[in-house]
Enzyme design. Structure first.
Site, PDB file in Angstrom:
ATOM      1  N   PHE A 162      36.168  44.217  36.808  1.00 24.71           N
ATOM      2  CA  PHE A 162      36.494  43.005  36.056  1.00 24.71           C
ATOM      3  C   PHE A 162      35.365  41.999  36.023  1.00 24.71           C
ATOM      4  CE2 PHE A 162      37.454  41.592  40.396  1.00 24.71           C
ATOM      5  CZ  PHE A 162      36.948  40.299  40.386  1.00 24.71           C
ATOM      6  N   LYS A 186      36.787  53.552  30.696  1.00 21.05           N
ATOM      7  CA  LYS A 186      38.021  52.972  31.229  1.00 21.05           C
ATOM      8  C   LYS A 186      37.651  51.603  31.798  1.00 21.05           C
ATOM      9  CE  LYS A 186      40.199  52.124  34.481  1.00 21.05           C
ATOM     10  NZ  LYS A 186      40.724  50.758  34.924  1.00 21.05           N
ATOM     11  N   GLU A 189      41.563  46.804  33.797  1.00 21.58           N
ATOM     12  CA  GLU A 189      42.773  46.322  33.117  1.00 21.58           C
ATOM     13  C   GLU A 189      42.890  44.803  33.196  1.00 21.58           C
ATOM     14  OE1 GLU A 189      44.007  47.623  37.322  1.00 21.58           O
ATOM     15  OE2 GLU A 189      42.535  48.152  35.780  1.00 21.58           O
ATOM     16  N   ARG A 190      42.065  44.175  34.037  1.00 20.96           N
ATOM     17  CA  ARG A 190      42.083  42.711  34.116  1.00 20.96           C
ATOM     18  C   ARG A 190      41.224  42.063  33.040  1.00 20.96           C
ATOM     19  NH1 ARG A 190      41.535  41.522  40.642  1.00 20.96           N
ATOM     20  NH2 ARG A 190      43.592  42.314  41.247  1.00 20.96           N
ATOM     21  N   SER A 239      34.913  48.432  44.300  1.00 19.67           N
ATOM     22  CA  SER A 239      34.897  48.156  45.730  1.00 19.67           C
ATOM     23  C   SER A 239      34.450  49.382  46.520  1.00 19.67           C
ATOM     24  CB  SER A 239      36.288  47.733  46.197  1.00 19.67           C
ATOM     25  OG  SER A 239      37.187  48.836  46.132  1.00 19.67           O
ATOM     26  N   CYS A 294      28.435  41.655  42.914  1.00 13.18           N
ATOM     27  CA  CYS A 294      27.949  42.462  44.032  1.00 13.18           C
ATOM     28  C   CYS A 294      26.550  42.066  44.464  1.00 13.18           C
ATOM     29  CB  CYS A 294      28.009  43.952  43.684  1.00 13.18           C
ATOM     30  SG  CYS A 294      26.925  44.411  42.331  1.00 13.18           S
ATOM     31  N   GLU A 394      33.298  42.557  52.294  1.00 14.01           N
ATOM     32  CA  GLU A 394      32.941  41.920  51.030  1.00 14.01           C
ATOM     33  C   GLU A 394      34.116  41.037  50.618  1.00 14.01           C
ATOM     34  OE1 GLU A 394      31.075  43.214  46.776  1.00 14.01           O
ATOM     35  OE2 GLU A 394      32.793  44.367  47.474  1.00 14.01           O
TER      36      GLU A 394
END
Length: 493
Positions: A162, A186, A189-190, A239, A294, A394
């Site tokens: 996202f 893909k 979805e957020r 993640s 990141c 993180e």
């Protein structure tokens, strides 16, 4: 007769569709839908379908059909389409940034910066005629010659996060299609809205149907992509636990995988550094984009003699970042993506405070923009122990841990004990310190007197240790290697 106020119902949120075979494919009635919310206001911008194996199967079938012709398209012709795509993205820079800020919550400047980085990725991919050149040797023995030629893999896919809804997809599909592959994306979805617009402009640029498909979804869609035998390679950003799982599953299925994972980036500030400049850079790297990147600065280690002055300057920078909605001016504090993300971080902060850590600046006290429940202001934590979760994990939040160090050697040792090794920065005026830092730090992307050392698209995004799973990184020559296979031809004439 009294006037009456006519109540109008708010329009229903837009329902997104999958982009398969060059057209939008609506989700069937009864399909599971998830809200796409503006992080700043909570307003539902759209409803995204959560697809699975059926949608992935249709997208892969369309991609396989497109691959037959696209893989034989001359490389200069592919490049011309990419140049046309780059021009369309540049023309719509403002529109794309506005869309990005709405679904992600970034400031206008941050959104425009991300759009530019995405455009630069397309620009790099448009150099395909040079990037895809092979190599030859006319005389490997008497009368014998040998040459290497690059070919596409087939259908490849990308699973994106996202936090960079334009830049990260553009790390993937432009270079993949430049190499002759067909691509299934893909998106998170957020933040799926920008991906849909990228697909529309891709078609407008003239790419054949099926060369790029988009399947919306969550874990079920990811599992389907990893399991599908028609997918040759998987590029993933997310993640650390998810990246490790994607790498294991994809490799077990015989796929080529690059999985970019989490980070805990350290900055070391020595006493000879330009402290005002270092404080500006560290604050921007730690608190910009709500810390949701990141390459964010997560831990700053300051040489003891400089610590009081540096922390005073750092506090000034953090206090100046007033809260605002996404899409606002530069230098503001923006909301996190969702309330549950903020709540997780608040729980870890409370745990650290119970263990003896202290807050030099408590971002929980900053007033949130109206309607935003996911806001957390710049937060600075001192007296942190290495075993604490706020140091180890993180956080993906505007939270900065501070440690005092005796010098460069101690700072390097501290940073190198981290499980992650994405980026690290050094602030100093000493060339000797720079060289030692470069040689001894365990991180793949280093900054010297800059806060976010993310490389340009023509260099690899080269995380190490728990920040990357695979052999070939995203972008640069690594990206070309990842999306191609080689044929060696040895001939006697």
């Amino acid at each position: 007769m009294e006037d009456t106020l006519e109540m109008k119902e708010a329009p229903a949120p837009r329902r997104l569709a999958n982009w398969i075979g060059g057209r939008w494919e609506e989700a069937p009635e009864g399909a599971e839908l998830a809200p796409v919310a503006d992080p700043a206001t909570g307003e539902v911008l759209a409803l995204v379908p959560l697809g699975g194996a059926a949608e992935v199967g249709r997208a892969v079938a369309a991609a396989q059909e497109a691959f037959r012709g696209w893989s034989r398209t001359p490389v200069p012709a592919r490049a011309r389409l990419l140049f046309r795509y780059q021009a369309l993205l540049s023309e719509r820079r403002e529109e794309l940034a506005e869309l990005l800020a709405a679904e992600n919550g970034k400031s206008r400047e941050e959104a425009l910066g991300e759009v530019q980085r995405g455009i630069e990725c397309v620009e790099f991919a448009a150099g395909a005629p040079t990037l895809l050149m092979g190599s030859q040797l006319p005389d490997i023995a008497s009368g014998l010659e040998s040459g290497m030629y690059r070919y596409p893999l087939g259908v490849v896919c990308g699973i994106t996060p996202f936090n960079f809804p334009m830049m990260v997809p553009c790390w993937m599909f432009p270079l993949a299609v430049a190499c002759g592959n067909a691509f299934v994306l893909k998106p998170s979805e957020r933040t799926p809205l920008l991906a849909c617009r990228l697909a529309e402009l891709f078609a407008e640029a003239g790419f054949p149907p099926g060369v790029l498909s988009i399947v919306h979804g969550a874990r079920e869609a990811v599992d389907a992509l990893l399991a599908h035998p028609g997918i040759a390679a998987v590029s993933f950003v997310g993640s650390q636990p998810a990246a490790a799982a994607v790498y294991r599953r994809g490799a077990a299925e015989g796929k080529r995988v690059q999985a970019l994972a989490g980070a805990k980036n350290f900055s070391l500030v020595l006493a000879d550094a330009d402290l005002p400049a270092a404080a500006r850079q560290v604050a921007a790297a730690a608190f910009g984009s709500a810390g949701q990147r990141c390459m964010a600065c997560a831990v700053v280690c300051v040489e003891r003699g400089a610590a009081p002055e540096f922390l005073r300057l750092l506090l000034e920078q953090a206090d100046a970042m007033r809260p605002a909605e996404g899409g606002g001016p530069a230098g503001i504090a923006t909301p996190m993506i969702r309330c549950e993300s903020r709540d997780r971080v608040l729980a870890l902060l409370e745990q650290a405070l119970r263990g003896g850590a202290e807050l030099l600046r408590d971002g929980r006290l900053d007033p949130a923009p109206p309607g935003s429940g996911s806001f957390l202001g710049p937060t600075i934590v001192v007296k942190v122990q290495e075993e604490m979760a706020v140091w180890q994990e993180e956080l993906f939040a505007p939270v900065l841990c501070v440690a005092e160090i005796g010098g460069l050697e101690e700072g390097i040792e501290l940073a190198n004990r981290s499980l992650f090794a994405n980026g690290a920065c050094l602030y100093t005026d000493s060339a000797r310190a720079v060289r030692r830092f470069r040689e001894e730090i365990d991180a793949g992307m280093l900054g010297i007197n800059i806060g976010v050392p993310a490389p340009m698209a023509f260099f690899p995004f080269s995380g190490w240790k728990g920040s990357f799973y695979g052999d070939l990184h995203a972008n640069g020559r690594d990206g070309v290697e990842f999306y191609t296979r080689k044929k060696m031809v040895t001939a006697r004439y």
